[in-house]
Design an enzyme around this catalytic site. Structure first.
Site, short mmCIF file in Angstrom:
data_model
loop_
_atom_site.label_atom_id
_atom_site.label_comp_id
_atom_site.label_asym_id
_atom_site.label_seq_id
_atom_site.Cartn_x
_atom_site.Cartn_y
_atom_site.Cartn_z
N HIS A 114 -33.74 -3.00 3.24
CA HIS A 114 -33.24 -3.91 4.28
C HIS A 114 -34.34 -4.86 4.74
CE1 HIS A 114 -31.29 0.08 4.52
NE2 HIS A 114 -30.21 -0.65 4.42
FE1 FES Z 1 -34.03 -0.01 5.69
FE2 FES Z 1 -36.46 0.41 4.63
S1 FES Z 1 -35.72 -1.38 5.58
S2 FES Z 1 -34.77 1.75 4.66
#
Ligand code: FES
Length: 140
Positions: free
Chosen positions: A105
């Site tokens: 993410h």
């Molecule tokens: Fe969501 Fe690493 S940014 S698990």
């Protein structure tokens, strides 16, 4: 629980290895002077997570570079290689801060493994460890 003894004599400056401790990846990196200097140049007040998250220090220790590494062994960064957002394994030498990047993410960690940008709430965890001899790190 079991500790893991790691011979780091072959890990050169600018190199990392990943070992397994309690079923988790642990990143061990011998950082470059530049990486250490970059981490030291960041005011703690600029960090999203201002705590060291270092199991070897008291709770509440600040996230200074030395508190993320180890006094006298500042080049070495030892941390659980799990993104503090939802648990993916970040990629090394990546991201906007030259440290680690979590592609799940988009969390960017710096050269001290501190979260700098993205959804992860905390710095990557520094596990209990010590230098048993000059070239051996005992994790756990
Ligand atoms: Fe969501 Fe690493 S940014 S698990």
């Amino acid at each position: 629980l079991a500790s893991v003894e790691v011979d780091v004599s072959a890990v050169e400056v600018g190199q990392s290895i990943t070992v397994t401790w309690r079923g988790k990846p642990v990143f061990i990196r011998q950082r470059t002077e530049k990486e250490i200097a970059e981490a030291n140049a960041v005011p703690i007040s600029d960090l999203p997570d201002q705590f060291a998250r270092n199991a070897n220090l008291e709770d509440g220790a600040d996230a200074s570079d030395v508190n993320r590494s180890s006094t006298g062994k500042e080049a070495w960064l030892v941390m659980v290689g799990i993104c503090t957002h939802l648990g993916c394994v970040p990629l090394g030498e990546a991201g906007d801060f030259g440290g680690w990047f979590c592609p799940c993410h988009g969390s960017h960690y710096d050269t001290a493994g501190r979260i700098r940008k993205g959804p992860a709430p905390e710095n990557m965890l520094v596990p209990p460890y010590q230098f048993a001899e000059n070239d051996t790190i005992v994790v756990g």
